[in-house]
Design a protein around this motif. Structure first.
Motif, PDB file in Angstrom:
ATOM      1  N   ASN A   1       0.849  -1.200   0.000  1.00 31.77           N
ATOM      2  CA  ASN A   1       0.000   0.000   0.000  1.00 31.77           C
ATOM      3  C   ASN A   1       0.883   1.248   0.000  1.00 31.77           C
ATOM      4  O   ASN A   1       2.101   1.163  -0.107  1.00 31.77           O
ATOM      5  CB  ASN A   1      -0.972  -0.014   1.185  1.00 31.77           C
ATOM      6  N   SER A   2       0.282   2.400   0.140  1.00 28.12           N
ATOM      7  CA  SER A   2       1.050   3.643   0.005  1.00 28.12           C
ATOM      8  C   SER A   2       1.519   4.200   1.347  1.00 28.12           C
ATOM      9  O   SER A   2       2.128   5.266   1.377  1.00 28.12           O
ATOM     10  CB  SER A   2       0.189   4.692  -0.694  1.00 28.12           C
ATOM     11  N   GLN A   3       1.230   3.509   2.440  1.00 33.67           N
ATOM     12  CA  GLN A   3       1.569   4.025   3.766  1.00 33.67           C
ATOM     13  C   GLN A   3       2.494   3.055   4.491  1.00 33.67           C
ATOM     14  O   GLN A   3       2.095   1.925   4.799  1.00 33.67           O
ATOM     15  CB  GLN A   3       0.296   4.247   4.585  1.00 33.67           C
ATOM     16  N   ALA A   4       3.716   3.495   4.763  1.00 30.82           N
ATOM     17  CA  ALA A   4       4.656   2.677   5.535  1.00 30.82           C
ATOM     18  C   ALA A   4       4.244   2.711   7.001  1.00 30.82           C
ATOM     19  O   ALA A   4       3.668   3.701   7.468  1.00 30.82           O
ATOM     20  CB  ALA A   4       6.070   3.201   5.379  1.00 30.82           C
ATOM     21  N   LYS A   5       4.546   1.630   7.711  1.00 26.94           N
ATOM     22  CA  LYS A   5       4.205   1.561   9.140  1.00 26.94           C
ATOM     23  C   LYS A   5       5.465   1.334   9.962  1.00 26.94           C
ATOM     24  O   LYS A   5       6.425   0.723   9.481  1.00 26.94           O
ATOM     25  CB  LYS A   5       3.232   0.405   9.398  1.00 26.94           C
ATOM     26  N   VAL A   6       5.423   1.795  11.193  1.00 23.46           N
ATOM     27  CA  VAL A   6       6.510   1.534  12.137  1.00 23.46           C
ATOM     28  C   VAL A   6       5.914   0.798  13.328  1.00 23.46           C
ATOM     29  O   VAL A   6       4.928   1.259  13.925  1.00 23.46           O
ATOM     30  CB  VAL A   6       7.188   2.848  12.592  1.00 23.46           C
ATOM     31  N   LEU A   7       6.488  -0.372  13.640  1.00 26.54           N
ATOM     32  CA  LEU A   7       6.043  -1.182  14.779  1.00 26.54           C
ATOM     33  C   LEU A   7       7.129  -1.190  15.845  1.00 26.54           C
ATOM     34  O   LEU A   7       8.304  -0.986  15.541  1.00 26.54           O
ATOM     35  CB  LEU A   7       5.769  -2.628  14.341  1.00 26.54           C
ATOM     36  N   ASP A   8       6.724  -1.459  17.079  1.00 30.99           N
ATOM     37  CA  ASP A   8       7.748  -1.647  18.116  1.00 30.99           C
ATOM     38  C   ASP A   8       8.248  -3.096  18.078  1.00 30.99           C
ATOM     39  O   ASP A   8       7.827  -3.889  17.240  1.00 30.99           O
ATOM     40  CB  ASP A   8       7.222  -1.243  19.501  1.00 30.99           C
TER      41      ASP A   8
END
Length: 632
Positions: free
Chosen positions: A256-263
């Motif tokens: 998709n067009s949105q990168a995510k940051v996880l802990d």
């Protein structure tokens, strides 16, 4: 506390006996004594110090006595044998015997030039008798005693060690840790992303099945099971996974067009904003408007990361600001038109940003100047192919690129017109086939793709200076997509096209990682734990409905486990859109309810004539609609 007060009060004078008996206190009515607390504490401390000193002295005496006993027994025996040996020659005086005993003691302690002092203490006759024995003793003591070795001297063992290291330097193949391997089963679809935290304790894998799995080497046993599995981007394939430089957060780049940051545990920290797709100039949008292709963390600044997308931009982001990107870089073709970047990376010092584009070019910007490229090579790879990976060497002087035109090239960015070295014939079917450098920067590694039933996917090792093929590993009968050589662990992680993540290691050269989990035995699973059928206690139920109390729950559970009806696990409901061949749950609206009931209607109207004639007899006997109307 009261007993000293009572004693002092009695010393001061005899109280009234009647009053004392009434109050139950012999010192009643007398003046209380004042105490100096500091003096009392000081006295107590001194007593404690004195006691501890005595205890320590006693222990030291015991140790000395014990050591004396240990030394006496062997030396008594040796002195007897020595006296027997020297009886025909000259007899030792008492004083000489004591001297030799003390010298023996000093010999045992391995200090000083022992053999000379021994020979000087002995008589001349003894010297002549025990000459050979002395030589033997000298040979033994040479290993421990004497002055340090001169700097130029090398022992034979050291020579062997140096030979081994020299041989390893001459033969880089010996540095490749491939003697052992473990296989982690991610799923059945392609493992398209791999990430290891900087310490090498945790591995994350992502694939075309939308899953991200977490593997903890220290917590795993030989069953090699992931401790967590999640789908952070719902129904989007995972393109890239990477731990930050501190290892506390993970960047997830998906389709998709949105990168995510996880802990570290997989909980969301931030999600990049989506840009406005109706704005033509991509600089004016706050985020990406099309599918992402790749992403990575800044090597020095732990809050900054980089993404590239099909909207033709490369953007940097700050974890603390998800509302807008930090800066935008727009790669351009020779004609100045927009080109799509397929991969992006930072240099090792984080000052440069490199992107590989669909027109075959590699474009490099200064991180602080986003308008013009600092270096660029227009025809690095074949136009129209996806450059799947760019990576800088550890020394920062060389850039390696893996092209969709089945090549691997090495570039000096200061002389960017022509590659230093190139290797071709390395098939690549995936837009994320990558390459990496060995920890010592001398070897370059990449994987190859194969069609189904077309042989085995291989991992190729090239010597960096000459690009001579050093070694290859047959990984599995599917494509090798991802490869990662961790510098701390000295282990190679490989992601394949059939859902496997393999870890290659060497028990001697590698550290921790896979070595931690292979030694742990698989925990035996008790059958009783696999069932969740509980015994329902209903004390007030009628006798006919009451369940018989189970004597042994374990036996009953094992019986239930064999029963296919009782041990059948129902399919969990599908949330949201349908997936995996199953239709999602119907909505709550009236129309969706009616549609569902229409689909469930099972009446057979296959023959319409029969369906109408079914009512013919009733219509003849009791005409109500048709006949009366025609009669009139």
């Amino acid at each position: 506390f009261f007993s000293p007060l009572v004693a002092d009060a009695e010393m001061l004078g005899t109280p009234d006996p009647e009053l004392a008996s009434t109050m139950g206190f012999s010192g009643f009515g007398k003046k209380a004594r004042t105490f100096d607390l500091e003096a009392m504490f000081e006295q107590t401390r001194r007593t404690a110090v004195e006691r501890s000193r005595k205890v320590l002295e006693a222990r030291e005496r015991e140790k000395e006595d014990q050591t004396e006993k240990e030394f006496r027994i062997p030396y008594a025996a040796s002195s007897v044998s020595a006296s027997r040996a020297t009886r025909p020659g000259s007899a030792l005086t008492e004083r000489e015997a004591v001297c030799s005993e003390s010298e023996d003691n000093s010999n045992e302690a391995l200090s000083g030039p022992s053999m000379q002092s021994q020979s000087s203490a002995k008589g001349p006759a003894e010297d002549s008798d025990d000459d050979d024995d002395d030589d033997d003793d000298e040979e033994d003591d040479e290993e421990f005693i004497g002055p340090p070795l001169p700097p130029g001297f090398k022992d034979s063992d050291d020579d062997n060690d140096n030979d081994d290291t020299e041989e390893e330097d001459n033969n880089p193949v010996k540095k490749i840790p491939d003697s052992h391997e473990i296989t982690l089963q991610h799923g059945t679809k392609t493992v398209s992303a791999l990430g290891l935290d900087p310490s090498g304790a945790r591995l994350i894998t992502g694939g075309y099945d939308y899953d991200v799995k977490f593997w903890d080497f220290a917590g795993m046993d030989a069953s090699l099971q992931a401790f967590r599995s999640l789908q952070p981007c719902e129904c989007h394939q995972i393109k890239s996974l990477q731990y930050s430089s501190t290892g506390d957060v993970i960047l997830v780049v998906s389709g998709n067009s949105q990168a995510k940051v996880l802990d570290r545990d997989g909980f969301p920290v931030m999600e990049c904003i989506k840009g406005d797709q109706y704005i033509v100039d991509m600089t004016n949008t706050k985020g990406h408007t099309a599918m992402l292709n790749s992403g990575c963390w800044h090597p020095k600044i732990k809050e900054e990361f980089l993404t590239c997308s099909n909207d033709g931009t490369v953007r940097t982001w700050d974890v603390n600001n998800e509302k807008k990107h930090k800066s935008v870089f727009k790669p351009r073709s020779v004609q100045g038109k927009r080109v799509i970047p397929t991969t992006c990376t930072y240099s090792r010092d984080g000052k440069l940003i490199a992107a590989g584009c669909q027109d075959g070019s590699i474009q490099i910007w200064d991180r602080n100047m986003s308008v013009h490229t600092k270096f660029h090579c227009r025809q690095a790879h074949a136009s129209g192919t996806d450059t799947s990976c760019l990576t800088f060497s550890y020394d920062g002087t060389v850039l390696a690129s893996r092209g969709g035109d089945d090549t691997l090239k090495l570039w000096d960015i200061r002389q960017f017109k022509k590659p230093l070295n190139s290797a071709d014939g390395l098939a690549s079917f995936f837009p994320m086939t990558d390459c990496c450098f060995s920890p010592d920067d001398k070897i370059l590694v990449t994987g190859t793709s194969v069609k189904k039933g077309g042989g085995s996917g291989k991992l190729f090792f090239f010597y960096r200076d000459t690009f001579q093929k050093l070694y290859e590993i047959e990984v599995t009968d599917a494509s090798v997509v991802r490869c990662l050589w961790h510098p701390k662990l000295n282990q190679i992680m490989v992601g394949t096209g059939n859902g496997l993540a393999k870890v290659y290691y060497d028990p001697v050269k590698s550290q921790r990682g896979a070595k931690l989990c292979v030694v742990k035995t698989k925990r035996k699973e008790r059958q009783a734990e696999t069932l969740t059928q509980d015994y329902i206690i209903t004390p007030h139920a009628l006798p006919m409905f009451r369940e018989p109390r189970q004597r042994s729950t374990r036996k009953q559970l094992e019986k239930d486990r064999l029963d296919p009806m009782k041990s059948h696990k129902p399919e969990p409901p599908v949330a949201g859109a349908g997936r995996g061949g199953r239709v999602g749950t119907h909505g709550v609206t009236l129309s969706s309810y009616i549609v569902k009931n229409i689909a469930l209607d099972k009446t057979d109207d296959s023959n319409p004539r029969e369906a109408i004639l079914r009512h013919a007899k009733e219509a003849e006997e009791n005409p109500y609609w048709v006949a009366p109307a025609y009669a009139k």
